[in-house]
Design a protein around this motif. Structure first.
Motif, PDB file in Angstrom:
ATOM      1  N   SER A   1      -5.977   1.230  -5.560  1.00 15.79           N
ATOM      2  CA  SER A   1      -7.007  -0.331  -5.652  1.00 15.79           C
ATOM      3  C   SER A   1      -6.377  -1.505  -5.216  1.00 15.79           C
ATOM      4  O   SER A   1      -5.057  -1.639  -5.712  1.00 15.79           O
ATOM      5  N   LYS A   2      -7.124  -2.384  -4.823  1.00 17.42           N
ATOM      6  CA  LYS A   2      -6.729  -3.610  -4.417  1.00 17.42           C
ATOM      7  C   LYS A   2      -6.253  -4.407  -5.718  1.00 17.42           C
ATOM      8  O   LYS A   2      -5.072  -4.893  -5.627  1.00 17.42           O
ATOM      9  N   SER A   3      -6.964  -4.221  -6.646  1.00 17.78           N
ATOM     10  CA  SER A   3      -6.505  -5.038  -7.837  1.00 17.78           C
ATOM     11  C   SER A   3      -5.030  -4.372  -8.501  1.00 17.78           C
ATOM     12  O   SER A   3      -4.248  -4.988  -8.999  1.00 17.78           O
ATOM     13  N   VAL A   4      -4.893  -3.047  -8.353  1.00 15.85           N
ATOM     14  CA  VAL A   4      -3.570  -2.596  -8.795  1.00 15.85           C
ATOM     15  C   VAL A   4      -2.652  -2.853  -7.759  1.00 15.85           C
ATOM     16  O   VAL A   4      -1.266  -3.247  -8.283  1.00 15.85           O
ATOM     17  N   GLY A   5      -2.884  -3.324  -6.584  1.00 17.41           N
ATOM     18  CA  GLY A   5      -1.921  -3.432  -5.566  1.00 17.41           C
ATOM     19  C   GLY A   5      -1.036  -2.404  -5.014  1.00 17.41           C
ATOM     20  O   GLY A   5      -0.073  -2.489  -4.628  1.00 17.41           O
ATOM     21  N   ASN A   6      -1.705  -1.275  -5.238  1.00 21.73           N
ATOM     22  CA  ASN A   6      -0.979   0.081  -4.644  1.00 21.73           C
ATOM     23  C   ASN A   6      -1.746   0.573  -3.346  1.00 21.73           C
ATOM     24  O   ASN A   6      -1.602   1.633  -3.235  1.00 21.73           O
ATOM     25  N   VAL A   7      -2.572  -0.218  -2.753  1.00 20.26           N
ATOM     26  CA  VAL A   7      -3.318   0.565  -1.655  1.00 20.26           C
ATOM     27  C   VAL A   7      -2.281   0.944  -0.447  1.00 20.26           C
ATOM     28  O   VAL A   7      -1.412  -0.352  -0.085  1.00 20.26           O
ATOM     29  N   VAL A   8      -2.099   1.793   0.036  1.00 22.64           N
ATOM     30  CA  VAL A   8      -1.286   2.451   1.091  1.00 22.64           C
ATOM     31  C   VAL A   8      -1.917   2.127   2.302  1.00 22.64           C
ATOM     32  O   VAL A   8      -2.800   2.716   2.575  1.00 22.64           O
ATOM     33  N   ASP A   9      -1.194   1.082   3.360  1.00 18.76           N
ATOM     34  CA  ASP A   9      -1.824   0.724   4.577  1.00 18.76           C
ATOM     35  C   ASP A   9      -1.184   1.973   5.448  1.00 18.76           C
ATOM     36  O   ASP A   9      -0.187   2.011   5.686  1.00 18.76           O
ATOM     37  N   PRO A  10      -2.355   2.738   6.132  1.00 15.46           N
ATOM     38  CA  PRO A  10      -1.816   3.756   7.093  1.00 15.46           C
ATOM     39  C   PRO A  10      -1.386   3.336   8.422  1.00 15.46           C
ATOM     40  O   PRO A  10      -0.574   4.367   8.728  1.00 15.46           O
ATOM     41  N   LEU A  11      -1.707   2.038   8.603  1.00 22.23           N
ATOM     42  CA  LEU A  11      -0.994   1.891   9.997  1.00 22.23           C
ATOM     43  C   LEU A  11       0.294   1.522  10.000  1.00 22.23           C
ATOM     44  O   LEU A  11       1.245   1.864  10.788  1.00 22.23           O
ATOM     45  N   GLN A  12       0.549   0.652   8.782  1.00 19.25           N
ATOM     46  CA  GLN A  12       2.143   0.250   8.571  1.00 19.25           C
ATOM     47  C   GLN A  12       3.088   1.639   8.335  1.00 19.25           C
ATOM     48  O   GLN A  12       4.023   1.726   8.885  1.00 19.25           O
ATOM     49  N   ARG A  13       2.371   2.454   7.578  1.00 21.40           N
ATOM     50  CA  ARG A  13       3.090   3.683   7.263  1.00 21.40           C
ATOM     51  C   ARG A  13       3.308   4.854   8.635  1.00 21.40           C
ATOM     52  O   ARG A  13       4.389   5.354   8.707  1.00 21.40           O
TER      53      ARG A  13
END
Ligand code: MSP
Length: 596
Positions: free
Chosen positions: A350-362
């Motif tokens: 979640s955005k608020s937790v700040g743990n969203v994994v960006d698939p493009l970057q990965r």
């Protein structure tokens, strides 16, 4: 406590007067007629056509790992069917209407279409970068979709399945979903204020009271149950099929299918009633028909449609959607494949937790194929999976770099294969008879690789992609063990018997690699292409029909024998550095993940 109050009342509007014509059938007689039609049409399925869909993605935020997962599963099915010789259609796209998007556009200070176009392009860019080979990318504001939705609505209306009513109850804007009191619980928001939330998604819900249109969902309960009982494999994995059956044991309330225009402007208007906007889920679900060519030319594709959905949207696809389709007299989906979710570092992304994994970057960090392999090898449809960069590195280094890449590298090394050809197979050497050099384990490996295509095909068909990859990885390990056991580097190339045996070891290993390369194409198209090209396998020798393993062992000619290898001799998959040691881009990605 106030109870949700949903009442279907007869409209006094012009549209309703039209519907009251005595020539039109009553809703229930229309239902049984439509049900018969649906049953008949699902029998005449076109065996060589295949149509796979992803959910269309909300554009309120940028894509995350879970979105790529849905898309890669569908891409894998599509590529698999193409290899089998099917004419396959693959649809993905973006879901752009509704209150949630309207609010997101407002918050961004942009007009909805500009806002949506920007985010939709980000999804498209991600899919293009990750080799998601969709054949149609649909956006709900498109004219062809509006036409399909309006037509679909009119069919339901003319069949007496939609009428005017009003809704009083809970609504989750985040899920764009109506909820009963039993689906709602108490919570507090970030500032400590008590709020009501959806028990399933945890998203905030609000009480709403509105005049709108209602779909007679309740009339479809027994038909839906019959459909499910008659098609026990229609929802996979089975645990989700059971969940839907349980839902249908309970009351099935009618469903509001519009919102007041005053609240929701960003959407498709109800035909002949500009004061109402069509409910975003009804609008969105019809995208599958739009791509199939509805309302003009959808027959060919609609009979062979399969949906991929995440577990959070099962109710919409396994209850609402089939009910709408029955109501419109259309065949029901062949399969609904359900997958679970990815968490990151043990928590819901979640955005608020700040743990969203960006698939493009990965996928830039681990390569496109690396990311695809990880998601499909590690993702288990019936339970949630946790993502960490460390797991990705470990898995890809072990299976793509060391095991598969190492095998190719060993067998194509000029030391063992100075002529750089697909060497000859010697049946006398590959034998346990006198003069032969094989041991029991070699024949065991041969059997495993010979059976592998059937095993992989079964797992692909059942959406057990991880099991297919596990089976391939196990065979790759066996082939490595075969090479290790016979240590071809110790053989004397000057001795004719040794040379025949050495070439045979390499030939068998190449045959194994050829099978793995063909089978892996739906998952890692880039790596498979590299592998097959290196072996000299031509593009028209890479389909399912080419999976005849080691024909020389059965006395059949092998077209590859003696053929020069492809010249591209680079590494198949480069070793990834451990995330803990490397202070580079990868490390930054990890820090971002753990920021919360
Ligand atoms: N717009 C609707 C779908 C309409 S289809 C007619 C929607 N969009 S979504 O963007 O929220 O989700 C799209 C897909 O992504 C769903 O299948 C959902 O399950 C999936 N995922 C969203 N979060 C996910 C994870 N954390 N992990 C795996 N998949 C997840 O719902």
């Amino acid at each position: 406590m106030r109870l949700p109050f949903l009442v279907a009342t007869r409209s006094i509007g012009a549209v309703h007067r039209l519907r009251q014509s005595p020539l039109l059938p009553s809703p229930l007689s229309a239902l049984s007629r439509l049900q018969r039609f649906a049953a008949v049409s699902s029998q005449c399925k076109d065996e060589r056509s295949y149509y796979i869909t992803t959910p269309i993605f909300y554009v309120n935020a940028s894509p995350h790992l879970g979105h790529l997962y849905s898309a890669v599963i569908a891409d894998c099915f599509h590529r698999f069917k193409l290899l089998q010789g099917f004419n396959s259609k693959f649809a993905t796209g973006t879901d752009e209407h509704g209150l949630k998007i309207q609010q997101a556009a407002e918050a961004a200070g942009k007009d909805p279409l500009t806002f949506c176009t920007d985010v939709s392009q980000r999804f498209k860019h991600l899919f293009d970068s990750c080799d998601v080979s969709y054949t149609d990318y649909i956006r709900t504001p498109e004219q062809r979709h509006r036409r399909a939705v309006e037509h679909f609505w009119s069919v339901l209306w003319n069949n007496g399945l939609i009428c005017r009513g009003h809704y009083e109850g809970w609504y989750s804007t985040q899920d764009e979903s109506f909820l009963t009191p039993l689906q709602v619980g108490d919570a507090v928001d970030s500032s400590g204020t008590p709020i009501k939330v959806s028990l399933e998604s945890g998203h905030k819900v609000e009480w709403m009271k509105e005049e709108n249109y209602v779909f007679r969902l309740s009339a479809f309960r027994s038909q839906l149950l019959n459909w499910l009982r008659g098609n026990p494999r229609v929802i996979q994995p089975e645990c989700f099929y059971q969940v839907v059956l349980q839902w249908l044991q309970q009351d099935l309330p009618d469903l509001s299918v519009s919102r007041q225009r005053s609240r929701l402007q960003w959407g498709i208007s109800v035909p002949n009633d500009p004061e109402q906007t069509i409910y975003v889920w009804l609008d969105a679900l019809v995208n599958y028909l739009t791509v199939a060519g509805y309302p003009d030319t959808h027959d060919q594709w609609w009979k062979v449609v399969h949906h991929i959905v995440g577990k959070d949207i099962l109710k919409f696809h396994a209850i609402y959607w089939p009910a709408f389709l029955l109501g419109a007299g259309l065949p029901l989906p062949q399969t609904i494949y359900v997958h679970s979710h990815w968490t990151a570092e043990g928590k819901k992304m979640s955005k608020s937790v700040g743990n969203v994994v960006d698939p493009l970057q990965r996928s830039q960090m681990f390569t496109t194929d690396g990311m695809r392999y990880f998601l499909l090898r590690q993702g288990v449809p019936d339970s949630d999976c946790d993502y960490t960069d460390h797991k990705v590195t470990k898995l890809l280094n072990a299976e793509l770099c060391d095991s598969l890449g190492g095998l190719l590298n060993r067998c194509t090394a000029p030391g063992l294969n100075p002529a750089q050809v697909y060497p000859a197979f010697c049946p006398q050497s590959f034998s346990r008879e006198r003069g032969g050099r094989t041991v029991f384990e070699d024949h065991h490996m041969l059997d495993a690789v010979k059976n592998l295509p059937a095993v992989v095909e079964r797992h692909y068909e059942n959406m057990h992609l991880y099991k297919a990859l596990e089976a391939i990885a196990a065979c790759v390990r066996q082939t490595n063990a075969f090479v290790q056991r016979h240590a071809p580097w110790k053989l004397d190339r000057e001795d004719s018997k040794d040379k025949r045996w050495l070439d045979t070891i390499i030939h068998v290993s190449f045959e194994c690699l050829r099978i793995y390369g063909i089978l892996l194409q739906p998952v890692v198209p880039g790596i498979s292409n590299k592998l097959l090209s290196r072996l000299g396998v031509q593009p028209d020798e890479r389909n399912w029909a080419a999976l005849n393993f080691l024909p020389r062992h059965q006395g059949i000619d092998c077209p590859l024998e003696g053929r020069p290898l492809g010249s591209e001799s680079g590494v198949l998959f480069s070793r990834l550095e451990s995330q803990n040691q490397k202070p580079n881009k990868a490390k930054k990605g990890l820090q971002k993940l753990t920021k919360a």
